[in-house]
Design a protein around this motif. Structure first.
Motif, mmCIF file in Angstrom:
data_model
loop_
_atom_site.group_PDB
_atom_site.id
_atom_site.type_symbol
_atom_site.label_atom_id
_atom_site.label_comp_id
_atom_site.label_asym_id
_atom_site.label_seq_id
_atom_site.Cartn_x
_atom_site.Cartn_y
_atom_site.Cartn_z
ATOM 1 N N PHE A 84 8.273 20.478 -9.180
ATOM 2 C CA PHE A 84 9.427 19.554 -9.588
ATOM 3 C C PHE A 84 9.708 18.355 -8.260
ATOM 4 N N VAL A 85 9.539 17.411 -8.540
ATOM 5 C CA VAL A 85 9.863 16.198 -7.696
ATOM 6 C C VAL A 85 11.348 15.579 -7.798
ATOM 7 N N TRP A 86 11.886 15.910 -6.453
ATOM 8 C CA TRP A 86 13.182 15.843 -6.249
ATOM 9 C C TRP A 86 13.470 14.384 -6.186
ATOM 10 N N GLN A 87 12.880 13.661 -4.900
ATOM 11 C CA GLN A 87 13.224 12.521 -4.806
ATOM 12 C C GLN A 87 11.895 11.672 -4.275
ATOM 13 N N VAL A 88 11.913 10.213 -4.631
ATOM 14 C CA VAL A 88 10.617 9.598 -4.344
ATOM 15 C C VAL A 88 11.393 8.194 -3.505
ATOM 16 N N ALA A 89 11.053 7.838 -2.170
ATOM 17 C CA ALA A 89 11.682 6.748 -1.597
ATOM 18 C C ALA A 89 10.581 6.115 -0.703
ATOM 19 N N VAL A 90 10.625 4.661 -0.768
ATOM 20 C CA VAL A 90 9.607 4.084 0.179
ATOM 21 C C VAL A 90 10.742 3.187 0.839
ATOM 22 N N ASP A 91 10.399 2.937 2.075
ATOM 23 C CA ASP A 91 11.194 2.086 2.895
ATOM 24 C C ASP A 91 10.894 0.549 2.250
ATOM 25 N N SER A 92 11.947 -0.153 2.504
ATOM 26 C CA SER A 92 11.837 -1.736 1.753
ATOM 27 C C SER A 92 10.400 -2.456 2.601
ATOM 28 N N SER A 93 10.248 -2.158 3.718
ATOM 29 C CA SER A 93 9.287 -2.831 4.435
ATOM 30 C C SER A 93 7.804 -2.538 3.779
ATOM 31 N N GLN A 94 7.923 -1.429 3.160
ATOM 32 C CA GLN A 94 6.651 -1.030 2.539
ATOM 33 C C GLN A 94 6.530 -1.116 0.961
ATOM 34 N N ARG A 95 7.437 -1.475 0.258
ATOM 35 C CA ARG A 95 7.458 -1.617 -1.170
ATOM 36 C C ARG A 95 6.376 -2.433 -1.743
ATOM 37 N N GLY A 96 5.857 -2.348 -2.879
ATOM 38 C CA GLY A 96 4.979 -2.867 -3.596
ATOM 39 C C GLY A 96 3.571 -2.936 -3.223
ATOM 40 N N LYS A 97 3.408 -2.136 -2.416
ATOM 41 C CA LYS A 97 2.060 -1.550 -1.769
ATOM 42 C C LYS A 97 1.190 -0.429 -2.440
ATOM 43 N N GLY A 98 1.919 0.191 -3.464
ATOM 44 C CA GLY A 98 1.397 1.240 -3.971
ATOM 45 C C GLY A 98 1.536 2.556 -3.350
ATOM 46 N N LEU A 99 2.288 2.757 -2.348
ATOM 47 C CA LEU A 99 2.742 3.786 -1.624
ATOM 48 C C LEU A 99 3.323 5.085 -2.369
ATOM 49 N N ALA A 100 4.059 4.709 -3.286
ATOM 50 C CA ALA A 100 4.807 5.949 -3.974
ATOM 51 C C ALA A 100 3.677 6.449 -4.981
ATOM 52 N N VAL A 101 2.921 5.778 -5.440
ATOM 53 C CA VAL A 101 1.648 6.332 -6.234
ATOM 54 C C VAL A 101 0.822 7.136 -5.322
ATOM 55 N N ARG A 102 0.442 6.654 -4.150
ATOM 56 C CA ARG A 102 -0.283 7.421 -3.394
ATOM 57 C C ARG A 102 0.320 8.716 -2.888
#
Length: 184
Positions: A84-102
């Motif tokens: 179960f995935v509770w939360q996914v978050a990426v700092d605004s400085s790193q958004r749009g770089k595919g980090l959540a996917v990785r």
């Protein structure tokens, strides 16, 4: 879980390490969640506990010594084949770089290894209907993993004691076998 495979460098996000969280990361997870202005922000205490008690089913992304993203999750007690995935978050400085996917891909692979011999065959998460970015993220995960995604009602807005929106349950899977889990 062994720590040897936790650190990697990404071509998409240079010098990004993906690793299990440590207690000292809890404050940063809380800060990122709060700054998102989208996530439900839990108490700072809960993020410290999460980093301590669910470190094998959660992951952080680190750039130059700073935690810039996280995914928190756990194995469901009554469904030990489900992450179960509770939360996914990426700092605004790193958004749009595919980090959540990785982070999600690595977390699924790590959880599958940690859960041995019990296979992780599916992932669950809840998403409010007004969050198209999260819906797109998990839909893309299902496509990358060559599996299905199903949505069903879980928590109606009326069950919350505050003005919380409804939460729909998304299930990604089944993941057919351990080999499939290792490919992303």
């Amino acid at each position: 879980m062994t720590q040897t495979s936790d650190r990697t460098t990404s071509a998409a996000v240079p010098d990004t390490a993906l690793r299990s969280p440590q207690i000292s990361d809890g404050v940063r997870l809380w800060q990122i969640a709060k700054a998102s202005k989208v996530l439900d922000v839990n108490s700072s205490y809960s993020y410290l506990l999460w980093c301590r008690d669910f470190d094998t089913t959660s992951i952080v992304a680190e750039v130059a010594g700073d935690v810039v993203g996280f995914v928190t999750g756990y194995i469901r007690p009554h469904a030990p084949d489900t992450l179960f995935v509770w939360q996914v978050a990426v700092d605004s400085s790193q958004r749009g770089k595919g980090l959540a996917v990785r982070m999600l891909d690595r977390l699924i692979d790590n959880a599958a290894q940690a859960a041995a011999p019990q296979a992780i065959t599916r992932l669950e998460t809840t998403i409010s209907p007004d969050n198209p970015a999260s819906i797109a993220l998990f839909t893309a995960l299902a496509k990358r993993r060559n599996t299905s995604i199903h949505k069903q009602d879980l928590f109606d807005a009326g069950v919350f004691p505050d003005a919380h929106e409804a939460e729909e349950l998304y299930t990604v899977g089944p993941f057919e076998n351990r080999k499939e889990l290792g490919t992303s």
